[in-house]
Design an enzyme around this catalytic site. Structure first.
Site, short mmCIF file in Angstrom:
data_model
loop_
_atom_site.label_atom_id
_atom_site.label_comp_id
_atom_site.label_asym_id
_atom_site.label_seq_id
_atom_site.Cartn_x
_atom_site.Cartn_y
_atom_site.Cartn_z
N CYS A 47 63.58 -7.88 -45.15
CA CYS A 47 64.43 -7.00 -45.97
C CYS A 47 65.17 -5.96 -45.13
O CYS A 47 66.03 -5.25 -45.64
CB CYS A 47 63.58 -6.28 -47.01
SG CYS A 47 62.73 -7.43 -48.11
N THR B 273 47.73 -24.85 -56.07
CA THR B 273 48.64 -25.92 -56.50
C THR B 273 47.85 -26.99 -57.26
O THR B 273 46.66 -26.83 -57.51
CB THR B 273 49.32 -26.59 -55.29
OG1 THR B 273 48.33 -27.34 -54.58
CG2 THR B 273 49.94 -25.56 -54.35
N ARG C 70 40.15 -10.30 -43.16
CA ARG C 70 39.31 -9.18 -43.64
C ARG C 70 38.17 -9.70 -44.51
O ARG C 70 37.11 -9.10 -44.55
CB ARG C 70 40.16 -8.19 -44.42
CG ARG C 70 41.12 -7.40 -43.54
CD ARG C 70 41.73 -6.23 -44.28
NE ARG C 70 42.65 -5.49 -43.42
CZ ARG C 70 43.97 -5.55 -43.50
NH1 ARG C 70 44.53 -6.34 -44.40
NH2 ARG C 70 44.73 -4.84 -42.69
#
Lengths: 552, 552
Positions: B42, B272, B21
């Site tokens: 889930c 990181t 997007r």
């Protein structure tokens, strides 16, 4: 300390209980004009419908308990007829025997509530024409219900619609007549479209923009409600749910300062212009924390908190009332409609710079059974992104999202905070991206310029004005065939990259069903150098506005 | 820009969609080791239980859609075996054919997730011993279920309990073995008492403080799980739900900085120690916004937001991650348990000055049918009243209150703000004083000194230490007879004012059922000059602690 409280329901009862907790020794007198103190005002429609079966359930705290547990001198049937500020006393009439007496006070709290408006039309005061405010009202209506086949409800506000649902549950034919062209005025009109549909689907007749001009009984007791357009409705019962007026005549006669709509003006400690007199509940003027304007908002939660704050201040606490943001909720058959903060109407009137966004997210994970889309409108500051208001209509989970957004408003949080909100997620309860997060993504995307959007109203203006030249519907061909915006052309989003040449020239709008595919299409077209906006809320939002237009 | 994403589920899929997007032109490659991208992790327990009936529902976004709609180079079965930071490329093995190849990147996002712990005991790796993380795991378990009469679930965390519920729904006998003396470690132990009761009431066998030491198959395929106490359980299936470990070996081998539990350390942009490499999801270390400490919290909502933020930063947006406050929810039969922010355990460990309060308010107006008490614990700063954490167990409305309190925590709001929260109120949804308001009243009352309180733990310490000399139970005689605190004497609150002489001397505690009558009794006794505290949450809170003690 002798504290006298006028009115023994929400604000008054809360003030009394709080006062007792703050001062075991205080003399606390509650004077309630009616026979019942501390009854469940908001439960009355559900008792009429039979969902609350025992009348005794509506008496939240018995007179006995108020007297014994809270050591209150609680007097029903005690009507205060005058406040003597100089003498620091109130004149009381015992309605059981007519005896008049006076009661002195050190501090006085006025919590007499509001009076339902009686229709100011011929026949508006007939015995078969009711208002619903007290248990006595309820008993009178209840006694009549067994003979009622058709009820006409004047007004399309919260109470009227709750009664409509409840009478329909009893099998009574119901007609709702609302003079405005929308139900539930605190909402923006398009957000009430699902409620109009639900009422009609459940067989409730609804006349918007209708005006009852007179009510005439016939010999059999049937009431004929004549409408301004010449039609008439024959009803066995008419209920006027056309709003309430602050019961402020005592305050007015005593020369206390009044505010908008004659409501009692108070400071943030709920203190009137007389420092020994406080007021709480539906009788007071409150500020709107969004617009800063004064208003009258009769709601149970605020009334309870105001009573508590008045007692706090009388007993030396610094508690302050923050204004009423207007959080309200309605159950209407299978639907829930809720709102908090400012509506678009209010923001427009206040001249505030805002943006609006529409979404239709699922109440919980779409892959889990029972997922239902809810329709959510969020209003936010056009500059800093502060959440200003929200409205939602749908099934389960509407109340939760409006409560979460109510907290966001109270905490002066922004749409950027909504993006990062960490809410409960398991499939039966929500989604990894909760509707509140989705609202944040959309609204923040608008402010960042990532999601150029127009609302339905803006789209129509810009099409008329010629600044938007075409509408591209990026849904599938089957969805498009089932209905689309007038003049829209169809290029499914998955074909869009390969069909850029088919996109009409100039500034265009795209739409999909709810706004998600439209967002991606907008990004694709922006990258292709096009001037494009997405229709907020998609075709479903357009249908909301269409519904509102049909009733306007 | 060429963006390579390792892992195609929650964090990776979100990052990819967001990246597309933000940049229509970027080359975006997703390398997913397993066969499925963007599946509903889930939802897996609910598919096992049959509540989600179609496996296809678990595939949130099809591979086709990822490729066409989002123009992603999405590759299942693509295992990254090494990161070559100097060459800015990853080494990939195509698991369908074994082919090895490399893929260069401008930016890399690591979202490989976490690996379920396999029990480190003899037999822990037998074919009948499962973990549940992927669709493949689910298919393997599902294929076996028809022959399963008894399942042993190792671990009493969220996933294990979801599976317990779902297997019980299928009529399978279930035994849950948890090595700790409580279920659901993010909760404080006493708050899990209702869950223990619910499991047992539904016929699930629960062994707390139990340890499976070996799993041995017999000739018929039955698995014998031996316990440390000498007992054994014969099961047709063993599922290990004993936690997950960050899948950080690629990062470790590449020399990226790691944090607690070997999770990848990232800055607030999810970057990181190598600025061209980002990480998101269950593999990263996150900060706890309450205690400021680093932690690993594998949750779907945070994973999705982290992926989005990583993509944002790569494409020039300044989005930041605020840490994980640990909002989580579990449905367990008719109960819902949810938590947000810090637990009391965490606050103790962090040495923070806090207070705790317990309440048992109704989920909606008590006079409306279906009202259920929910059990709510709120933790707040002992000085400034900031809300630090909340836990709730009950029926409908638990998720709503924890979401509201999650917003309060995020907005750095205080218990004084909870007092003034303006939430939805109509009888089917809430009360004029919502549980959140009630929590505010109680917590603020503690800080203001109006409501001197002790928790069950404090009461017991102070009774042992002799600083509390007696407990007065102010409930009715009938309630007292049904059960009370050891050594308590009974003086009903409505008799208290007349029986002050019966109250034992010295510092005392009072208790009622939930804390409300105890509060009034405290006020009465304080006014009488007595040194008195109220038991927070009343007898019901005491029962919670009793339950936790029995399992400890």
């Amino acid at each position: 300390m002798k504290l006298v409280i006028v009115g023994g329901v929400a604000g008054g009862a809360s003030a009394a209980a709080r006062a007792r907790r703050l001062d075991e020794a205080a003399e606390i007198v509650i004077l309630e004009r009616g026979p019942d103190l501390s009854f469940a005002n908001c439960g009355l429609p559900y008792y009429l419908g039979g969902e609350i079966q025992q009348r005794s359930k509506l008496l939240v705290t018995s007179l006995e308990r108020l007297k014994v547990r809270y050591k209150l001198d609680a007097r029903p049937h005690a009507e205060v007829t005058r406040i003597d500020r100089d003498g620091k006393r109130v004149m009381v009439r015992d309605r059981t025997c007519g005896r008049e007496y006076s009661e002195t006070y050190d501090k006085l709290i006025l919590s007499p509530g509001a009076r339902p408006r009686v229709p100011d039309i011929p026949g508006g005061d007939l015995p078969g024409v009711f208002t619903l405010r007290t248990l006595e009202d309820t008993d009178r209506i209840f006694a009549r219900l067994k003979d009622v086949k058709h009820a006409v409800l004047m007004g399309g506000g919260f109470i009227s619609l709750e009664v409509a649902e409840n009478l329909a549950h009893r099998g009574i034919r119901v007609t709702v007549v609302e003079r405005n062209h929308q139900l539930l005025m605190p909402f923006d009109p398009e957000m009430t479209t699902p409620l109009v549909k639900a009422l009609r689907a459940k067989g409730v007749e609804l006349i918007l923009g209708g005006k009852v001009t007179s009510i005439i009984p016939d010999a059999s007791g049937t009431l004929r409600a004549a409408l301004a357009d010449g039609k008439a409705l024959d009803a066995d019962l008419v209920l006027a749910g056309i709003g309430v007026e602050p019961e402020s005549h005592l305050a007015a006669e005593a020369g206390l300062e009044l505010g908008v709509r004659g409501a009692i003006r108070v400071n943030r400690h709920m203190q009137t212009s007389d420092p020994d007199i406080y007021a709480a509940g539906d009788v007071v003027e409150v500020s709107d924390p969004i617009s800063g304007q004064n208003q009258v908002v009769p709601l149970g939660g605020p009334a309870n908190r105001q009573g508590r704050i008045a007692a706090d201040h009388i007993f030396g606490r610094g508690s302050t009332y923050r204004g009423t943001q207007g959080t309200a909720i309605l159950r209407l058959f299978d639907l829930t409609a809720a709102c908090t903060g400012a509506s678009e109407k209010t923001l427009k009137k206040a001249g505030m710079g805002y943006r609006a966004a529409y979404l239709h997210p699922n109440n919980h994970a779409g892959y889990f059974p029972g997922a239902q889309a809810l329709c959510l409108k969020v209003l936010f500051d056009a500059q800093d992104g502060r959440v200003l208001g929200a409205q939602a209509v749908g099934g389960d989970g509407v109340d939760k999202r409006i409560d979460v957004l109510a907290m966001a408003i109270q905490g002066k949080m922004t749409v950027y905070d909504l993006e990062e909100a960490e809410l409960c997620y398991a499939p039966p309860y929500g989604s990894a991206k909760d509707p509140v997060n989705m609202a944040g993504f959309v609204c923040a995307g608008i402010l960042r310029g990532d999601q150029p959007q127009v609302t339905v109203g803006e789209l129509e203006e810009q099409r008329k004005g010629g600044t938007i030249q075409a509408v591209v519907d990026v849904r599938g061909a089957d969805e498009f065939a089932r209905g689309h915006l007038p003049g829209a052309i169809n290029i499914p989003v998955d074909e869009l990259r390969g069909r850029l040449g088919d996109v009409p020239p100039g500034r265009i709008a795209v739409n999909c069903q709810v706004g998600m595919r439209g967002y991606l299409a907008t990004r694709i077209l922006l990258a292709a150098g096009r001037d494009v906006v997405n229709l907020s809320g998609g075709y479903l939002a357009w249908e909301l506005f269409e519904g509102a237009r049909r009733t306007a």
